[in-house]
Enzyme design. Structure first.
Site, short mmCIF file in Angstrom:
data_model
loop_
_atom_site.label_atom_id
_atom_site.label_comp_id
_atom_site.label_asym_id
_atom_site.label_seq_id
_atom_site.Cartn_x
_atom_site.Cartn_y
_atom_site.Cartn_z
N GLU A 94 0.76 -1.06 -0.11
CA GLU A 94 0.00 -0.02 0.12
C GLU A 94 0.81 1.35 -0.16
OE1 GLU A 94 -2.41 -0.59 3.53
OE2 GLU A 94 -3.62 -2.01 2.49
N GLU A 99 -6.26 -10.79 -1.07
CA GLU A 99 -6.98 -10.81 0.31
C GLU A 99 -8.61 -10.71 -0.22
OE1 GLU A 99 -5.71 -7.21 2.42
OE2 GLU A 99 -3.56 -7.93 1.93
C1 GLA Z 1 -5.17 -4.51 4.31
C2 GLA Z 1 -3.84 -5.20 4.71
C3 GLA Z 1 -4.21 -6.46 5.48
C4 GLA Z 1 -5.27 -6.23 6.48
C5 GLA Z 1 -6.74 -5.79 5.53
C6 GLA Z 1 -7.87 -5.57 6.74
O1 GLA Z 1 -5.70 -4.95 3.14
O2 GLA Z 1 -3.18 -5.47 3.71
O3 GLA Z 1 -3.20 -6.73 6.15
O4 GLA Z 1 -5.01 -5.60 7.39
O5 GLA Z 1 -6.29 -4.62 5.08
O6 GLA Z 1 -7.89 -6.71 7.62
#
Ligand code: GLA
Length: 490
Positions: free
Chosen positions: A186, A308
């Site tokens: 990020e 994710e």
């Molecule tokens: C982001 C992060 C993850 C996690 C999610 C929320 O996407 O990369 O590590 O913290 O947010 O759970």
């Protein structure tokens, strides 16, 4: 494992006179196909799990059946979990050198032990991130009250941190397949710019201490360079981000990743894919926007992972929202499957809705009762389903074994071990006290007759207390509790 969760309230809380007992495991659905098997021709199917997942047998049964292609630690391998401030400061005091951060994987151990035991490949998440990274890591003497360190010192710290991270992991877990690592997470805004410089602060913020120290995003290349130098062989290195389908961000990530790949330090891009189906037609992003970004990432020729994945419904989900969610999940999975030659893993962010970070909008494939939701069925629809593994069904018990009280005294109320006319948790306590200290807490013959409520005749054991607790918790509806023992002849 025991997990006690309180929400709200300012007062201290005492927990006293409690009994810990094992809740019977809810059976997961064995007669549905395994996701890993359905997508075996395409990519690994994985998940991210938390320590309390590890203590839920039912959750881990789901993980084993569907998601054993790849596991990510939900939080325990992030910088704030791994960097040890006290050890950093102690090392500094001892040596005068504050460029050698000290790391510890104690928080991740239960997770890593599980992966090692079950031979599950691990995605490392994450080394360099603006969030969940303590501000003291960027300050002189590892002390929040001090000044920011210079970029030169931070680069030394970064190298030593990444070195220690991998060395410690490899030493502790030489047998785990650390096949992927999110080196940087990020770092770009939706506009494709570096984040604002600044402290993360105690309540969290979008500022980046990395940008504060370096003045720009030049730390990204350094992180990948060191990761390549110290990561175990076979561990592919990814840049990972959310809102990765915002056009400027997509382009920026592609430009950076292509450059770093040409320099030999980056292997792929992680698309987090925290999506929102809402009511379907107003989904964010729309399926076509997501597809456009996915296809662009795949065109780079780099390895792509969905890292994710979760898809929220609208607020206060109804059966209809679950159907809309299922359709959106299906459309997204179809886009992903169509690019299977470029994608090596699809990792969901959570197992059951109730354990998700976005629990109020049911974003996952399984509900709180471990049952597959419409979204599960939608993503496997039309795919070749591998032949299910034969499971043996246990015939229902039709005849209870002979019931005797073990004493000549009559049972007045089975389970009522303290003979007060009601069955409640005090009876379980009474039984456990009698087992623990028979001299002090002996049961009268009447109490003993009532206490023997688990497989009556089998003597008074902790299982009798457990049966009372189960009745109290409405996990069973009556006593006695009869459970077939291995040596019974029915
Ligand atoms: C982001 C992060 C993850 C996690 C999610 C929320 O996407 O990369 O590590 O913290 O947010 O759970």
């Amino acid at each position: 494992g025991v997990y006690v969760y309180f929400e709200g309230g300012q007062d201290d809380i005492y927990i006293d006179e409690f009994v810990v007992s094992q809740v019977p495991t809810a059976e997961i659905e064995q007669d549905i196909p395994s996701l890993s098997a359905v997508f075996a021709d395409a990519f690994k199917i994985g998940n991210a799990i938390t320590p309390n997942n590890l203590s839920s047998k039912s959750t881990m049964d789901l993980v084993e059946k569907h998601f054993s292609g790849s596991l990510t630690a939900g939080n325990e391998m992030k910088p704030d979990a791994v960097l040890n401030q006290a050890a950093c400061q102690a090392y500094f005091e001892e040596t005068g050198d504050d460029t050698v951060p000290q790391v510890s994987f104690s928080a991740a151990k239960p997770f890593l032990n599980y992966c090692q035991k079950n031979n599950i490949p691990v995605r490392i998440h994450t080394l360099v991130w603006h969030s969940q990274t303590p501000d003291w890591f960027f300050k002189e003497g590892y002390d929040n009250n001090n000044d920011w360190v210079s970029p030169e010192k931070m680069t030394q710290r970064m190298e030593n941190y990444i070195k220690a991270y991998f060395e410690e992991l490899i030493e502790l877990y030489p047998d785990i397949d650390f096949y992927a690592c999110d080196v940087v997470n990020e770092a770009w805004t939706d506009e494709g710019k570096p984040r604002n410089p600044g402290e993360q602060g105690s309540s969290g913020s979008n500022n980046s201490a990395w940008v504060k120290v370096y003045g720009d995003n030049s730390f990204i290349e350094l992180a990948f360079t060191y990761a390549r130098q110290y990561a175990p062989e076979g561990c592919k290195l990814y840049y990972n981000d959310f809102n990765e389908y915002m056009p400027d961000k997509t382009d920026k990530i592609i430009e950076m990743a292509t450059e770093l790949n040409a320099k030999g330090v980056l292997d792929g891009i992680g698309m987090q894919s925290h999506l929102d189906a809402r009511s379907g037609s107003d989904a964010f992003p729309s399926v076509s926007v997501y597809k456009k970004a996915l296809d662009k990432f795949c065109e780079t020729g780099l390895d792509i992972q969905i890292t994710e994945l979760d898809v929220t419904t609208k607020e206060n989900p109804t059966a209809e929202s679950h159907e809309q969610q299922a359709q959106y999940y299906k459309d997204i999975m179809d886009c992903i499957y169509a690019q299977k030659d470029s994608i090596s893993a699809v990792v969901f962010w959570g197992v059951t809705d109730d354990q998700s970070w976005r629990a109020n909008r049911d974003p996952l494939l399984f509900d709180a009762d471990y049952k597959a939701k419409p979204a599960f069925y939608s993503i496997i629809e039309g795919r070749e389903i591998p032949t299910p593994v034969e499971t043996t069904t246990v015939a229902p018990i039709t005849t209870a074994p002979p019931v005797t009280t073990g004493t000549a005294v009559e049972v007045t109320l089975l389970g009522d071990a303290n003979n007060d006319g009601i069955i409640d948790i005090a009876d379980a306590t009474k039984i456990l006290q009698a087992i623990g200290n028979a001299d002090k807490y002996a049961l009268t013959p009447e109490q003993a007759a009532n206490a023997d409520c688990y497989n009556p005749g089998s003597g008074i054991t902790a299982l009798d207390a457990l049966a009372v607790q189960k009745l109290d918790a409405k996990l069973i509806t009556s006593l006695p509790e009869i459970v077939i023992e291995d040596d019974w002849v029915l």
